[in-house]
Design an enzyme around this catalytic site. Structure first.
Site, short mmCIF file in Angstrom:
data_model
loop_
_atom_site.label_atom_id
_atom_site.label_comp_id
_atom_site.label_asym_id
_atom_site.label_seq_id
_atom_site.Cartn_x
_atom_site.Cartn_y
_atom_site.Cartn_z
N ASN A 205 0.85 -1.18 0.00
CA ASN A 205 0.00 0.00 0.00
C ASN A 205 0.89 1.24 0.00
O ASN A 205 2.13 1.15 0.03
CB ASN A 205 -0.98 -0.01 1.17
CG ASN A 205 -0.30 0.01 2.53
OD1 ASN A 205 0.76 0.62 2.72
ND2 ASN A 205 -0.93 -0.63 3.51
N ALA A 206 0.30 2.42 -0.03
CA ALA A 206 1.07 3.65 -0.20
C ALA A 206 2.05 3.86 0.95
O ALA A 206 3.22 4.22 0.72
CB ALA A 206 0.12 4.84 -0.33
N GLN A 207 1.60 3.63 2.18
CA GLN A 207 2.49 3.83 3.32
C GLN A 207 3.63 2.83 3.31
O GLN A 207 4.78 3.17 3.62
CB GLN A 207 1.70 3.74 4.62
CG GLN A 207 2.50 4.13 5.86
CD GLN A 207 3.01 5.56 5.79
OE1 GLN A 207 2.23 6.49 5.64
NE2 GLN A 207 4.33 5.75 5.88
N GLU A 208 3.32 1.57 2.99
CA GLU A 208 4.37 0.55 2.94
C GLU A 208 5.41 0.87 1.87
O GLU A 208 6.62 0.69 2.09
CB GLU A 208 3.73 -0.82 2.68
CG GLU A 208 2.93 -1.36 3.86
CD GLU A 208 2.04 -2.52 3.50
OE1 GLU A 208 1.59 -3.22 4.42
OE2 GLU A 208 1.75 -2.72 2.30
N ASP A 275 -6.79 -7.13 1.47
CA ASP A 275 -6.94 -8.56 1.16
C ASP A 275 -7.90 -8.76 0.00
O ASP A 275 -7.69 -9.61 -0.87
CB ASP A 275 -7.46 -9.32 2.38
CG ASP A 275 -6.49 -9.28 3.54
OD1 ASP A 275 -5.28 -9.38 3.30
OD2 ASP A 275 -6.95 -9.15 4.70
#
Length: 489
Positions: A205-208, A275
């Site tokens: 995701n964007a933060q990861e 998910d």
């Protein structure tokens, strides 16, 4: 995404087999109401009303793969505690085709407990195993994966950072998959994605993504730069997709970046939406879909999931509901008996109350509309049984129906109060009611509850019979007679 396109993609992914390897969590939801502050400390007191357990982490991925029309085998690790049997039972109940739950002595089964007041999550309590799995557990998992590889169309690594997907395990599973010619999709966690290099697709995701490369992922140009930086580190990974919430998703493949813009949606709960997206992406990869198409399907699925509470799943029927109608669409709300039964089963799995009513509906009039609106008001989804042309003739006589079944079904399916329409050949809808097993049977006040076909079956399952009020002055037979009289003048 238009409905016709969604239907084609959903047909392509149906039945694809996923082998899921990752951290399965036991998710608990404690629902209640806050009415006071504790006397012991300035904190709210939650009065518990109910408690539910469901699969989280890789378990929620398994649920989503199955709900979208695929099949899933699960390989995971659990502790030797009281939670392990519950995890194994839930995996079986959700329809996993096989479950290999390696138990490691002295290890805790990962759990997550959320406390919810009304529709607002108050706080969450995690119980983590603490540390990576043992070398012995690694060897056992690799042996299970090697045996199961032949029966999979795609391998999915679902890393929730609970210590199962060690660098050694990730590299070995990816190596086994590549040797077997199986694509691998990864939901990553933590730092250093080199452990996943060699996968077909990695989806942070964007933060990861921002944490991994140390770059912002706000605008499209920033997402492109971050994807490019990560791709430069992963020589053996052909594609990366970053999920960006309300901004959609971005894909880098063969040096080219594609952006898919998300549709504005009402967000109820984002739990587990990643998910849902990964499930759609993985089935798309298994089906050999172009990644831009798989990404669009994943966005539609994730956007549908965030409109539900908790770690929810979505069904193909719900995705068709959420897709944009197109000019060339067939009337997808008109189903066969068999497909309607499957649709009702998926609604039941999602906790929806299903109503049923039936009739000839030869010439739609305000009385019909009032009855259908009343029927829809007592349930979450309404299925309408429609007498076939031959059935109408037997019941109403020669010259009826005025409109053929295809036209009558299309008119009903266009109504906001109607979710699905099924044409039946019999004189009564009892066989159809038994096939789809609704929760509520609704008929007009000109019928007695005890005389309704299927009423005994509904009651035997704990369902209810609802009698809808009639709108006086409306009758199809009267309309037909009036038209005949007018024509003879």
């Amino acid at each position: 995404m238009q409905r016709q396109e969604a239907s084609i993609l959903l047909s392509a992914i149906a039945g694809k087999r996923a082998l899921v390897v990752g951290d399965v969590l036991l998710d608990s939801f404690v629902y209640g109401e806050v009415k006071r502050i504790s006397r012991e400390a300035p904190v709210p007191v939650l009065s518990e009303r109910r408690r539910e357990m469901m699969l989280g982490g890789a378990g929620n991925l398994v649920r989503n793969l199955i709900s979208l029309g695929g099949t899933a085998s699960a390989v995971s690790v659990a502790g030797d505690d009281a939670h392990a049997p519950a995890v194994e039972a839930l995996l079986g109940e959700c329809g996993a085709s096989s479950v290999a739950l390696v138990q490691q002595p002295g290890r805790k089964t990962p759990t997550k407990t959320r406390y919810v007041s009304g529709s607002q999550q108050m706080f969450c309590v995690d119980c983590d195993p603490g540390g990576s799995i043992s070398p012995d557990s690694e060897r056992r998992i690799i042996a299970v994966v090697a045996d199961a590889m032949g029966g999979a169309d795609v391998v999915v690594l679902s890393d929730y950072g609970r210590g199962m997907l060690t660098p050694e395990l990730c590299r070995e599973v990816i190596s086994l998959a590549r040797a077997a010619g199986k694509p691998v999709c990864v939901d990553p966690r933590g730092a250093d994605y080199s452990r996943y290099d060699g996968a077909t697709l990695i989806k942070p995701n964007a933060q990861e993504l921002a944490d991994e490369v140390g770059l912002p992922v706000g605008s499209d140009s920033e997402a492109e730069a971050a994807l490019g930086a990560l791709k430069a580190r992963l020589d053996s990974t052909p594609a990366l997709i970053v999920t960006r919430g309300a901004q959609g998703m971005s894909l880098i493949e063969n040096g080219t970046v594609h952006h898919h813009r998300a549709r504005p949606r009402s967000v109820y709960d984002v739990s587990g939406a990643g998910d849902t997206a990964l499930a759609a992406l993985s089935l798309g990869v298994a089906a050999g879909l172009p990644l831009v198409d798989a990404m669009a399907l994943a966005d539609l699925a994730a956007g549908t999931a965030v409109g539900k509470a908790g770690t929810a799943t979505v069904s193909p029927e719900e995705l068709l509901d959420a897709a944009i109608p197109g000019a060339g669409d067939a009337d997808w709300r008109v189903l066969s008996r068999e497909k309607a039964a499957g649709t009702v089963q998926s609604w039941h799995r999602n906790g929806l109350k299903v109503g049923f009513t039936n009739g000839c509906f030869d010439i739609l009039h305000p009385g019909h509309l009032a009855s259908l609106r009343h029927a829809r008001s007592v349930c979450d989804r309404l299925v309408v049984g429609l007498n076939s042309d031959a059935s109408v003739t037997r019941l109403k006589g020669e010259g009826r129906p005025v409109n053929p079944a295809a036209h009558r079904a299309a008119m009903l399916a266009a109504l906001e109060s109607v979710d699905r329409v099924v044409v039946f050949e019999e004189d009564t809808p009892e066989a159809l009611i038994r096939a789809i097993a609704p929760d509520v049977l609704v008929k007009g006040a000109d019928y007695r509850p005890d005389d309704l076909p299927g009423a005994d079956f509904i009651r035997s399952r704990g369902g209810e019979i609802v009698i809808a009020p009639l709108q006086p002055g409306f009758s199809t037979t009267a309309l037909v007679e009036k038209m005949k009289a007018d024509a003879s003048r």
